[in-house]
Design a protein around this motif. Sequence first.
Motif, mmCIF file in Angstrom:
data_model
loop_
_atom_site.group_PDB
_atom_site.id
_atom_site.type_symbol
_atom_site.label_atom_id
_atom_site.label_comp_id
_atom_site.label_asym_id
_atom_site.label_seq_id
_atom_site.Cartn_x
_atom_site.Cartn_y
_atom_site.Cartn_z
ATOM 1 N N LEU A 1 4.295 0.496 -38.949
ATOM 2 C CA LEU A 1 3.178 1.231 -39.527
ATOM 3 C C LEU A 1 3.120 2.639 -38.939
ATOM 4 N N PRO A 2 2.763 3.638 -39.743
ATOM 5 C CA PRO A 2 2.592 4.984 -39.198
ATOM 6 C C PRO A 2 1.375 5.043 -38.283
ATOM 7 N N ARG A 3 1.337 6.063 -37.439
ATOM 8 C CA ARG A 3 0.224 6.174 -36.504
ATOM 9 C C ARG A 3 -1.104 6.268 -37.229
ATOM 10 N N SER A 4 -1.121 6.878 -38.417
ATOM 11 C CA SER A 4 -2.380 7.007 -39.159
ATOM 12 C C SER A 4 -2.973 5.631 -39.476
ATOM 13 N N SER A 5 -2.129 4.661 -39.795
ATOM 14 C CA SER A 5 -2.621 3.309 -40.080
ATOM 15 C C SER A 5 -3.129 2.634 -38.816
ATOM 16 N N LEU A 6 -2.414 2.838 -37.697
ATOM 17 C CA LEU A 6 -2.874 2.273 -36.437
ATOM 18 C C LEU A 6 -4.208 2.887 -36.020
ATOM 19 N N MET A 7 -4.372 4.180 -36.276
ATOM 20 C CA MET A 7 -5.630 4.847 -35.919
ATOM 21 C C MET A 7 -6.787 4.279 -36.739
ATOM 22 N N LYS A 8 -6.536 3.964 -37.995
ATOM 23 C CA LYS A 8 -7.583 3.372 -38.840
ATOM 24 C C LYS A 8 -7.987 2.000 -38.306
ATOM 25 N N LEU A 9 -7.013 1.182 -37.972
ATOM 26 C CA LEU A 9 -7.315 -0.126 -37.399
ATOM 27 C C LEU A 9 -8.042 0.029 -36.068
ATOM 28 N N ALA A 10 -7.634 1.032 -35.285
ATOM 29 C CA ALA A 10 -8.255 1.260 -33.981
ATOM 30 C C ALA A 10 -9.728 1.587 -34.127
ATOM 31 N N LEU A 11 -10.069 2.432 -35.083
ATOM 32 C CA LEU A 11 -11.465 2.834 -35.267
ATOM 33 C C LEU A 11 -12.339 1.651 -35.661
ATOM 34 N N LEU B 1 -12.090 -1.198 -34.501
ATOM 35 C CA LEU B 1 -12.319 -1.979 -33.287
ATOM 36 C C LEU B 1 -13.301 -1.306 -32.340
ATOM 37 N N GLY B 2 -13.407 0.016 -32.407
ATOM 38 C CA GLY B 2 -14.325 0.736 -31.526
ATOM 39 C C GLY B 2 -14.024 2.215 -31.525
ATOM 40 N N ALA B 3 -15.053 3.035 -31.269
ATOM 41 C CA ALA B 3 -14.907 4.487 -31.362
ATOM 42 C C ALA B 3 -13.956 5.056 -30.324
ATOM 43 N N ASP B 4 -13.790 4.374 -29.165
ATOM 44 C CA ASP B 4 -12.903 4.871 -28.111
ATOM 45 C C ASP B 4 -11.444 4.458 -28.313
ATOM 46 N N VAL B 5 -11.192 3.507 -29.200
ATOM 47 C CA VAL B 5 -9.836 2.968 -29.309
ATOM 48 C C VAL B 5 -8.833 3.987 -29.852
ATOM 49 N N PRO B 6 -9.192 4.812 -30.852
ATOM 50 C CA PRO B 6 -8.190 5.750 -31.386
ATOM 51 C C PRO B 6 -7.587 6.697 -30.367
ATOM 52 N N SER C 1 -6.184 -8.197 -36.121
ATOM 53 C CA SER C 1 -6.399 -7.151 -37.120
ATOM 54 C C SER C 1 -5.068 -6.621 -37.654
ATOM 55 N N LEU C 2 -4.143 -6.336 -36.742
ATOM 56 C CA LEU C 2 -2.821 -5.858 -37.154
ATOM 57 C C LEU C 2 -2.075 -6.936 -37.937
ATOM 58 N N GLN C 3 -2.203 -8.176 -37.494
ATOM 59 C CA GLN C 3 -1.546 -9.300 -38.166
ATOM 60 C C GLN C 3 -1.985 -9.397 -39.622
ATOM 61 N N ARG C 4 -3.300 -9.308 -39.849
ATOM 62 C CA ARG C 4 -3.831 -9.382 -41.219
ATOM 63 C C ARG C 4 -3.392 -8.176 -42.037
ATOM 64 N N PHE C 5 -3.521 -6.986 -41.455
ATOM 65 C CA PHE C 5 -3.252 -5.760 -42.195
ATOM 66 C C PHE C 5 -1.785 -5.673 -42.624
ATOM 67 N N ALA C 6 -0.883 -6.072 -41.734
ATOM 68 C CA ALA C 6 0.542 -5.932 -42.004
ATOM 69 C C ALA C 6 1.176 -7.189 -42.588
ATOM 70 N N GLY C 7 0.386 -8.250 -42.759
ATOM 71 C CA GLY C 7 0.923 -9.488 -43.310
ATOM 72 C C GLY C 7 1.951 -10.153 -42.402
ATOM 73 N N VAL C 8 1.707 -10.106 -41.103
ATOM 74 C CA VAL C 8 2.650 -10.665 -40.124
ATOM 75 C C VAL C 8 2.491 -12.185 -40.061
ATOM 76 N N GLU C 9 3.606 -12.906 -40.109
ATOM 77 C CA GLU C 9 3.570 -14.364 -40.037
ATOM 78 C C GLU C 9 3.805 -14.872 -38.624
ATOM 79 N N ARG D 1 -8.590 -9.419 -30.692
ATOM 80 C CA ARG D 1 -9.069 -8.934 -31.994
ATOM 81 C C ARG D 1 -8.117 -7.893 -32.580
ATOM 82 N N ALA D 2 -7.562 -7.042 -31.727
ATOM 83 C CA ALA D 2 -6.613 -6.031 -32.204
ATOM 84 C C ALA D 2 -5.367 -6.687 -32.779
ATOM 85 N N ALA D 3 -4.850 -7.699 -32.086
ATOM 86 C CA ALA D 3 -3.660 -8.392 -32.573
ATOM 87 C C ALA D 3 -3.918 -9.036 -33.929
#
Length: 284
Positions: A123-133, A135-140, A76-84, A72-74
Amino acid sequence: MTRWCSGWPAPAKINRFLRVLGRRSDGYHQLQTLFQFIEPTDQLDFAVTADPMVTREGGLPGLDPEADLAVRAARSLQRFAGVEQGVCIRLTKRIPAGGGLGGGSSDAATTLVALNRLWECRLPRSSLMKLALELGADVPVFVAGEAAWAEGVGEELRPVTVDEPWLLVADPGVAVDTGAVFRAMKLTRPGAQLTIRDFEAGAVGNDCESVVRQLHPAVGEALDVLGEQGPVALSGTGGCCFCRFDSRQAASEAAERVGNRVVTWLCRASNRSPLLDRLSVVPS
């Protein structure tokens, strides 16, 4: 030939204490805790693919890849960053499932951090932290990679530097449903809010312990066995628990006294995640 980028660590965590301060209007609980990192560590290997599929090898037996937090994390990042591109994730599990050690959350965080590098998302860490949250409260906290004082539902993080004791960790082999624990809690009187100074003075404890003992007697037995060696604490909602010691020798002697009454291991609490060290190495 598949080219793997190997050796990305996903450490376990402990909650040095856990306060439940009340229930929010959205149904979630307001928490206060302190996270540190411990062993065991899951390992993730990644093979970037030209097609956009995200697949998984290994992982927990019987867990549908579609429900796996790393997958799910992969995506999520794929969609957010437009990765092909896509990826195959090879997951070697060592962290007990449902043990309150954050294994699934850590796997998700390592996936976000690693693929941000391997897919060249930048992506900056702030964007990764947003995606992490999402996915779950412990992920960030696993994305940040630093011991943290946490509030909110566990996502409001403040990095801290605290003692790094040796631990004797016990696993009673019980997978605890966190949602069931919180649903069973009757918060007639919210727990007292702590400060870091309170923690350093020895104010600890876990407000979920009494409920977990009722729901899972085996966890209560592990707490009692470990409690013979010193102050014992439940990590998260369990079922794993731990005792703190000033030295490896003291922890090892306690393990000998416990014997085979419960599965245990020695490790040391850390204020820094090994993921940060892997991130500083050129992928190979």
